[in-house]
Design a protein around this motif. Sequence first.
Motif: not given
Length: 153
Positions: A98-106
């Motif tokens: 989730a952290g990876t996806l969140t960072f990439l989206v942000l």
Amino acid sequence: MTARAWQHVIPSLAVLVIALAVGWLSFTQEPAAAFLFPRIISVVFIILAVWNFARAALGLARVGTGIDRATLINLLPGVAVIGLYVLLGARNLGFYTAGTLTFLVLYTLYDPAPPNSVQDWGKRILVTAIFMLVIYGLFALVLQVQTPRGSFM
């Protein structure tokens, strides 16, 4: 109290309430050993929040003029993404996924580069991977804290 003073008091009070909630949660969860790092961080967070609130309440916080409408509108997508991460992502997908996806989206939301450039997507993915490796190294290897486990780690 003037409207300008309230612009400092209300947010600092909100931060203090959040700090107290995080502190309470970190000290009421078990096993205690798994929450040592969150407890240390929450105590520091509470101290800083109390200091910030005291400065605002005493009128010592005279920095800034508040957030204008355009800035607020610009921040809302990021706040929504972080809210989804906190409420759903970390628990369901796992902290690192989730952290990876969140960072990439942000990163994608706030990157001024065009979204249709393959080279820029490569850069985003590389920066995200390096960031998450640092986060993994910090939390799993150095601090050895327990992170939320989900479907994908």
